[in-house]
Design a protein around this motif. Structure first.
Motif, PDB file in Angstrom:
ATOM      1  N   MET A   1       0.929  -1.230   0.147  1.00 29.88           N
ATOM      2  CA  MET A   1       0.012  -0.173  -0.067  1.00 29.88           C
ATOM      3  C   MET A   1       1.131   1.242   0.078  1.00 29.88           C
ATOM      4  N   LEU A   2       0.371   2.262  -0.870  1.00 28.90           N
ATOM      5  CA  LEU A   2       1.213   3.397  -0.883  1.00 28.90           C
ATOM      6  C   LEU A   2       0.743   4.298   0.353  1.00 28.90           C
ATOM      7  N   LYS A   3       1.603   5.210   0.426  1.00 29.32           N
ATOM      8  CA  LYS A   3       1.144   6.223   1.606  1.00 29.32           C
ATOM      9  C   LYS A   3       1.400   7.682   0.744  1.00 29.32           C
ATOM     10  N   ILE A   4       0.317   8.361   0.539  1.00 32.00           N
ATOM     11  CA  ILE A   4       0.257   9.586  -0.220  1.00 32.00           C
ATOM     12  C   ILE A   4      -0.305  10.892   0.600  1.00 32.00           C
ATOM     13  N   ARG A   5       0.414  11.942   0.520  1.00 33.91           N
ATOM     14  CA  ARG A   5       0.004  13.167   1.035  1.00 33.91           C
ATOM     15  C   ARG A   5      -1.299  13.685   0.377  1.00 33.91           C
ATOM     16  N   VAL A  41      -4.387   3.022  -1.300  1.00 28.90           N
ATOM     17  CA  VAL A  41      -3.673   4.406  -0.709  1.00 28.90           C
ATOM     18  C   VAL A  41      -4.186   4.765   0.570  1.00 28.90           C
ATOM     19  N   LYS A  42      -3.110   5.191   1.352  1.00 29.21           N
ATOM     20  CA  LYS A  42      -3.381   5.639   2.776  1.00 29.21           C
ATOM     21  C   LYS A  42      -3.174   7.041   2.616  1.00 29.21           C
ATOM     22  N   LEU A  43      -3.922   7.740   2.824  1.00 29.28           N
ATOM     23  CA  LEU A  43      -3.874   9.325   2.656  1.00 29.28           C
ATOM     24  C   LEU A  43      -3.222   9.899   3.922  1.00 29.28           C
ATOM     25  N   ILE A  44      -2.271  10.565   3.838  1.00 28.74           N
ATOM     26  CA  ILE A  44      -1.874  11.180   5.085  1.00 28.74           C
ATOM     27  C   ILE A  44      -1.326  12.646   5.132  1.00 28.74           C
ATOM     28  N   LYS A  45      -1.083  12.964   5.884  1.00 28.64           N
ATOM     29  CA  LYS A  45      -0.525  14.789   6.069  1.00 28.64           C
ATOM     30  C   LYS A  45       1.010  14.747   6.596  1.00 28.64           C
ATOM     31  N   ASP A  46       1.726  13.824   5.971  1.00 29.34           N
ATOM     32  CA  ASP A  46       3.073  13.817   6.427  1.00 29.34           C
ATOM     33  C   ASP A  46       4.120  13.307   5.068  1.00 29.34           C
ATOM     34  N   LEU A  47       5.183  13.168   5.365  1.00 27.55           N
ATOM     35  CA  LEU A  47       6.154  12.562   4.300  1.00 27.55           C
ATOM     36  C   LEU A  47       5.430  11.322   3.808  1.00 27.55           C
ATOM     37  N   ASP A  48       5.702  11.262   2.448  1.00 22.94           N
ATOM     38  CA  ASP A  48       4.871  10.087   1.909  1.00 22.94           C
ATOM     39  C   ASP A  48       6.065   9.287   0.861  1.00 22.94           C
ATOM     40  N   ASP A  49       5.526   8.585  -0.002  1.00 22.07           N
ATOM     41  CA  ASP A  49       6.228   7.793  -1.020  1.00 22.07           C
ATOM     42  C   ASP A  49       6.728   8.735  -2.148  1.00 22.07           C
ATOM     43  N   ILE A  50       5.845   9.949  -2.470  1.00 19.92           N
ATOM     44  CA  ILE A  50       6.389  10.760  -3.410  1.00 19.92           C
ATOM     45  C   ILE A  50       7.644  11.443  -2.829  1.00 19.92           C
ATOM     46  N   LYS A  52      10.160  10.941  -0.953  1.00 22.74           N
ATOM     47  CA  LYS A  52      11.434  10.264  -0.802  1.00 22.74           C
ATOM     48  C   LYS A  52      12.617  10.739  -1.280  1.00 22.74           C
ATOM     49  N   HIS A  53      12.737  11.330  -2.547  1.00 21.30           N
ATOM     50  CA  HIS A  53      13.675  11.994  -3.408  1.00 21.30           C
ATOM     51  C   HIS A  53      13.428  13.773  -3.305  1.00 21.30           C
ATOM     52  N   CYS A  54      12.692  14.110  -2.521  1.00 20.47           N
ATOM     53  CA  CYS A  54      12.444  15.567  -2.543  1.00 20.47           C
ATOM     54  C   CYS A  54      13.555  16.270  -1.896  1.00 20.47           C
ATOM     55  N   PRO A  55      14.175  17.405  -2.201  1.00 22.86           N
ATOM     56  CA  PRO A  55      15.306  17.901  -1.661  1.00 22.86           C
ATOM     57  C   PRO A  55      14.632  18.717  -0.496  1.00 22.86           C
ATOM     58  N   GLU A  56      13.302  18.937  -0.345  1.00 21.42           N
ATOM     59  CA  GLU A  56      12.767  19.559   0.831  1.00 21.42           C
ATOM     60  C   GLU A  56      12.421  18.775   2.101  1.00 21.42           C
ATOM     61  N   ASN A  57      12.461  17.343   1.777  1.00 21.23           N
ATOM     62  CA  ASN A  57      12.626  16.116   2.656  1.00 21.23           C
ATOM     63  C   ASN A  57      13.668  16.306   3.617  1.00 21.23           C
ATOM     64  N   CYS A  62       8.861  18.078   6.272  1.00 19.41           N
ATOM     65  CA  CYS A  62       9.271  19.034   4.941  1.00 19.41           C
ATOM     66  C   CYS A  62       9.666  20.214   5.435  1.00 19.41           C
ATOM     67  N   LYS A  63      10.552  20.461   4.564  1.00 20.34           N
ATOM     68  CA  LYS A  63      11.103  21.990   4.734  1.00 20.34           C
ATOM     69  C   LYS A  63      10.033  23.089   4.889  1.00 20.34           C
ATOM     70  N   ASN A  64       8.952  22.869   4.270  1.00 20.11           N
ATOM     71  CA  ASN A  64       7.870  23.805   4.253  1.00 20.11           C
ATOM     72  C   ASN A  64       6.764  22.933   4.567  1.00 20.11           C
ATOM     73  N   ASP A  65       6.782  22.445   6.042  1.00 19.02           N
ATOM     74  CA  ASP A  65       5.836  21.664   6.714  1.00 19.02           C
ATOM     75  C   ASP A  65       4.509  22.474   6.726  1.00 19.02           C
ATOM     76  N   GLU A  66       4.556  23.554   7.455  1.00 19.20           N
ATOM     77  CA  GLU A  66       3.323  24.133   7.655  1.00 19.20           C
ATOM     78  C   GLU A  66       2.538  24.548   6.461  1.00 19.20           C
ATOM     79  N   LYS A  67       3.128  24.894   5.337  1.00 19.48           N
ATOM     80  CA  LYS A  67       2.664  25.289   4.218  1.00 19.48           C
ATOM     81  C   LYS A  67       1.880  24.039   3.441  1.00 19.48           C
ATOM     82  N   VAL A  68       2.528  22.932   3.276  1.00 17.27           N
ATOM     83  CA  VAL A  68       2.125  21.396   2.609  1.00 17.27           C
ATOM     84  C   VAL A  68       1.158  20.990   3.388  1.00 17.27           C
ATOM     85  N   LYS A  69       1.236  20.979   5.004  1.00 14.16           N
ATOM     86  CA  LYS A  69       0.180  20.348   5.721  1.00 14.16           C
ATOM     87  C   LYS A  69      -1.243  21.171   5.592  1.00 14.16           C
TER      88      LYS A  69
END
Length: 127
Positions: A1-5, A41-50, A52-57, A62-69
């Motif tokens: 199962m994938l975890k997706i924001r 898919v498990k919908l989440i509000k945190d780092l997910d499978d996408i 994984k290779h983001c430079p803001e991880n 996330c570097k922009n945690d408040e914004k993306v949440k």
């Protein structure tokens, strides 16, 4: 199962193989391919499978945690979905297209995203 924001429901729809880096784009493409198999898919509000290779991880957030949440919260509210719940990809993708994309509501959620202009171009080409 994938975890997706939750807000990545929007990103996967507009993805055109452009991203932060080659590794990020490759991973995003691979995740989208798995999703197309109608993965659960498990919908989440945190780092997910996408993420994984983001430079803001930053490893644990996330570097922009408040914004993306905030994006995640808006998507969940507009779609009337809950985080930490499991869904089939085709169901939540169809819902996202019907409620957000078909009604031009994406910018309502993430107009201040750094990728907004690219998303607008993709959406214009899709029409």
């Amino acid at each position: 199962m994938l975890k997706i924001r939750a807000h990545h429901l929007l990103c996967t729809e507009n993805f055109v193989n452009e991203g932060y880096s080659e590794d990020f784009s490759k991973n995003m493409g691979e995740v989208i391919e798995k999703l197309r198999e109608n993965s659960e898919v498990k919908l989440i509000k945190d780092l997910d499978d996408i993420c994984k290779h983001c430079p803001e991880n930053l490893g644990d957030h996330c570097k922009n945690d408040e914004k993306v949440k905030a994006y995640d919260e808006k998507v969940l509210k507009v779609l009337n979905l809950s985080s930490d719940e499991k869904y089939f990809w085709s169901d939540i993708r169809n819902l996202t297209c019907d409620i957000i994309f078909d009604r031009d509501r994406r910018e309502e959620i993430c107009k201040d995203c750094q990728w907004n202009e690219l998303c607008k171009e993709v959406e214009t080409m899709r029409r």
